[in-house]
Design an enzyme around this catalytic site. Sequence first.
Site, PDB file in Angstrom:
ATOM      1  N   GLY A 105       0.942  -1.131  -0.030  1.00 30.16           N
ATOM      2  CA  GLY A 105      -0.121   0.010   0.011  1.00 30.16           C
ATOM      3  C   GLY A 105       0.820   1.148  -0.009  1.00 30.16           C
ATOM      4  O   GLY A 105       0.612   2.258   0.618  1.00 30.16           O
ATOM      5  N   LEU A 110      -0.606   7.117   4.342  1.00 30.00           N
ATOM      6  CA  LEU A 110       0.039   6.496   5.619  1.00 30.00           C
ATOM      7  C   LEU A 110       1.483   6.352   5.199  1.00 30.00           C
ATOM      8  O   LEU A 110       2.392   6.452   6.094  1.00 30.00           O
ATOM      9  CB  LEU A 110      -0.735   5.272   6.330  1.00 30.00           C
ATOM     10  CG  LEU A 110      -0.012   4.780   7.539  1.00 30.00           C
ATOM     11  CD1 LEU A 110       0.088   5.550   8.632  1.00 30.00           C
ATOM     12  CD2 LEU A 110      -0.685   3.277   7.992  1.00 30.00           C
ATOM     13  N   HIS A 334      -6.528   3.153  21.060  1.00 28.17           N
ATOM     14  CA  HIS A 334      -5.415   4.195  21.917  1.00 28.17           C
ATOM     15  C   HIS A 334      -5.714   4.342  23.388  1.00 28.17           C
ATOM     16  O   HIS A 334      -4.853   4.093  24.005  1.00 28.17           O
ATOM     17  CB  HIS A 334      -5.602   5.651  21.032  1.00 28.17           C
ATOM     18  CG  HIS A 334      -5.271   5.517  19.664  1.00 28.17           C
ATOM     19  ND1 HIS A 334      -4.664   4.578  19.179  1.00 28.17           N
ATOM     20  CD2 HIS A 334      -5.798   6.417  18.667  1.00 28.17           C
ATOM     21  CE1 HIS A 334      -4.554   4.724  17.888  1.00 28.17           C
ATOM     22  NE2 HIS A 334      -5.272   5.799  17.531  1.00 28.17           N
TER      23      HIS A 334
END
Length: 585
Positions: A105, A110, A334
């Site tokens: 990717g 990202l 997170h």
Amino acid sequence: MSTLSSSHCSASYSSTFNGRRQRSTKLSSIPKRFVPVKSARNSYQNLVLLQDGAVSSTMTPIENDSTLKKLKDGLLSATSSEECEDVVGFDSNDKNSTVSITVVGASGDLAKKKIFPALFALFYEDCLPEHFTVFGYARSKMTDAELRNMVSKTLTCRIDKRENCGEKMEQFLKRCFYHSGQYDSEENFTELDKKLKEHEAGRVSNRLFYLSIPPNIFIDAVKCASLSASSANGWTRVIVEKPFGRDSESSAALTNDLKQYLAEDQIFRIDHYLGKELVENLSVLRFSNLIFEPLWSRQYIRNVQFIFSEDFGTEGRGGYFDNYGIIRDIMQNHLLQILALFAMETPVSLDAEDIRNEKVKVLRSMKPLQLEDVVIGQYKSHTKGGVTYPAYTDDKTVPKDSLTPTFAAAALFIDNARWDGVPFLMKAGKALHTKGTEIRVQFRHVPGNLYNRNFGTDLDRATNELVIRVQPNEAIYLKINNKVPGLGMRLDRSNLNLHYAARYSKEIPDAYERLLLDAIEGERRLFIRSDELNAAWALFTPLLKELEEKKIIPEYYPHGSRGPVGAHYLAAKYNVRWGDLSIEQ
């Protein structure tokens, strides 16, 4: 980071020989991060990510004159070059192995904004072995030169390094290559395997695959990489980005599918928040300072707050975000991971499995979230200073009738002897008045405080509070009460403050740098294990299903505000005041 604790480049390589795993030598109860070791500038390695084994790293203590000088001068942070040259743990005697890193990717945001810059930063600081290769893999048609041009636009050099930046970039880009292919094509991955072997040149190949792709094609890519591009004589590992499913069922299905092609110790589930400097410092703060560990319990702590806020909306990500929402996007991973690190019992050692075992115990001790302990919100349009800020549903990729929360606050509880009755409050939101992530520990009031009259009826003003600011402007500070100089008895609340930028001249590494290095080394401490993931989803899945089945309408709050009023009522329900909303934060 002090010189004594800066050995984040120490490594523990794994290799598989004849199907048997050879384990690396461990120093009992001493983390590799804290052990100075011999430089590996002459070693040969190569990067890609999937299967696991172990080659022992040679660890030789060293003496560093510049370190002594810096300690003498009161500067505990080592320079970047010293930090990595003196503490990287690759085996410099093993010149027959390679590490190959494949970014699957590679044309995505990202990869461009985080992964390639992180790899360059590691190379720039001499934390990567002498021989490594980086491959980009994606469906887009691209040449090696075009990949290098794309990557070069996002690379930056450390502000505390003097080495020629342009020269280092050129050296790094020469090691970057590209292969175009479909994510579900074994033939294309076989072609990639041939290119990798050309660069590995007969050495023992260690391969790392970073899946920077949507979760719906994870399994296709893993299957093809495992069957057609795995290392034949070294380790293969795969880094998997969140989201790890949408609930317990989809997460379990994803894990089962991954394990058809990979062993658990080959899967590195990445949560980049665990790589942040202040999160990693959390256990150091607690377990290496005598003043904190005795206070770390219900006896002295009144509540703990985990706060995440962004001052922008979902611009450009509305379509993706609407399928997940703030609870799945931020809270379930997170913030819950930080909570587990904060609340865990002292692990047997700093070994990855010992730490992850304690985190799982915390998660399994928690009560599943109840709807009455949760407030959800969604930002609406707001005009301020002549500027109109859009509502969440103004995004063209978001349905006009969307009930997806962009804000959530929750109260969680841990049913064990240490934390019984202590509310752990989480708050996460987009389009709020500020940007930041912090942990706030509010201690109990002093029993029979002699100076209560000096604080009036607002006892919260007299409460000690430990604040760990994860980002931005990383800092740790403790709020204490003291007397204002003068003849009268006037009290003031002051901060004992460790501001990282003021204390340490060294630039703080990006979380992806630390996590990528750990994955290459085989260090799993900051990655999420499958049973840990299951326990996390078990807490949130019943709530998420209830919100969606009952179509709970979120409380609307203006873009750029402090969030829904309901969050204040939730905190007040447990006699808590949000620390980030006080006049003196």
